[in-house]
Design a protein around this motif. Sequence first.
Motif, short mmCIF file in Angstrom:
data_model
loop_
_atom_site.label_atom_id
_atom_site.label_comp_id
_atom_site.label_asym_id
_atom_site.label_seq_id
_atom_site.Cartn_x
_atom_site.Cartn_y
_atom_site.Cartn_z
N TRP A 47 0.69 -1.06 0.34
CA TRP A 47 -0.20 -0.01 0.09
C TRP A 47 1.03 1.25 -0.04
O TRP A 47 0.98 2.09 -0.53
N ALA A 48 1.75 1.56 0.84
CA ALA A 48 2.65 2.42 1.64
C ALA A 48 2.04 3.91 0.92
O ALA A 48 2.10 4.67 0.05
N GLN A 49 1.38 3.96 1.41
CA GLN A 49 0.35 5.36 2.55
C GLN A 49 -0.12 5.80 0.86
O GLN A 49 -0.65 6.17 0.78
N GLY A 50 -0.87 4.96 0.13
CA GLY A 50 -1.51 4.48 -1.37
C GLY A 50 -1.40 5.19 -2.58
O GLY A 50 -1.63 4.68 -3.19
N ARG A 51 0.81 5.03 -2.08
CA ARG A 51 1.49 5.35 -3.50
C ARG A 51 1.41 3.55 -4.49
O ARG A 51 2.25 3.69 -5.36
N ARG A 84 0.82 -8.24 -7.62
CA ARG A 84 1.91 -8.71 -7.64
C ARG A 84 3.24 -7.33 -8.13
O ARG A 84 1.87 -7.06 -8.40
N VAL A 85 3.51 -6.68 -7.53
CA VAL A 85 4.62 -5.45 -8.09
C VAL A 85 5.14 -5.25 -9.70
O VAL A 85 5.34 -4.16 -9.92
N ASP A 86 5.20 -6.39 -10.47
CA ASP A 86 5.24 -6.66 -11.26
C ASP A 86 4.10 -6.50 -12.31
O ASP A 86 4.28 -6.87 -13.25
N GLY A 87 2.92 -6.34 -11.95
CA GLY A 87 1.36 -7.09 -12.96
C GLY A 87 0.15 -6.11 -12.14
O GLY A 87 0.58 -5.19 -11.79
N LYS A 93 -9.36 -3.18 -5.13
CA LYS A 93 -8.22 -3.03 -4.44
C LYS A 93 -7.64 -1.52 -5.50
O LYS A 93 -7.17 -0.62 -4.88
N LEU A 94 -7.41 -2.11 -6.67
CA LEU A 94 -7.11 -0.76 -7.39
C LEU A 94 -7.95 0.49 -7.65
O LEU A 94 -7.69 1.92 -7.29
N ARG A 95 -9.51 0.32 -7.33
CA ARG A 95 -10.60 1.45 -6.79
C ARG A 95 -10.31 2.17 -5.90
O ARG A 95 -10.50 2.95 -5.53
N GLU A 96 -9.83 1.51 -4.85
CA GLU A 96 -9.17 1.70 -3.50
C GLU A 96 -7.71 2.49 -3.42
O GLU A 96 -7.84 3.81 -2.88
N PHE A 97 -6.74 2.44 -4.41
CA PHE A 97 -6.14 3.12 -4.18
C PHE A 97 -5.98 4.81 -5.63
O PHE A 97 -6.15 5.52 -4.69
#
Length: 129
Positions: A47-51, A84-87, A93-97
């Motif tokens: 998540w990293a504060q949404g970044r 995954r960080v590369d996918g 979760k994308l909507r949450e970001f």
Amino acid sequence: NSNVVRIHVRNAHTLLPPAMDNLTLEAAWRRFTPQDVNPRSCMARIWAQGRGDQCTGKRAAGSEFCDQHGVNKDGIERWRVHGRVDGPIPEHKLREFERHAAGDDLPTGAAKKKRRLFSRDALNNMDIP
């Protein structure tokens, strides 16, 4: 219309031509992907504060993920929460970001921090007709 794909972005429906669908989704999740991915670290997105960022944990033996993001005792792959960080990021979760990036996830009554281009003194001293 059969030539249009409906996707969710920031809690609203957006109509896109089918050819743009994958490109648009990829652009959306790449906004929350670090520019440099360390292939020796855990491959989970965090998540990293949404970044969005890469987990810096050490990979578990025989795995692409650290102990925290690998398979837990119940057989659940914890990395699947943010992907995954590369996918791609899972749709919910994308909507949450996206909501976080837009500031739409602030508590009711909380003010968004506004960027001030000029100080109040500078604005008051401007000679505007």
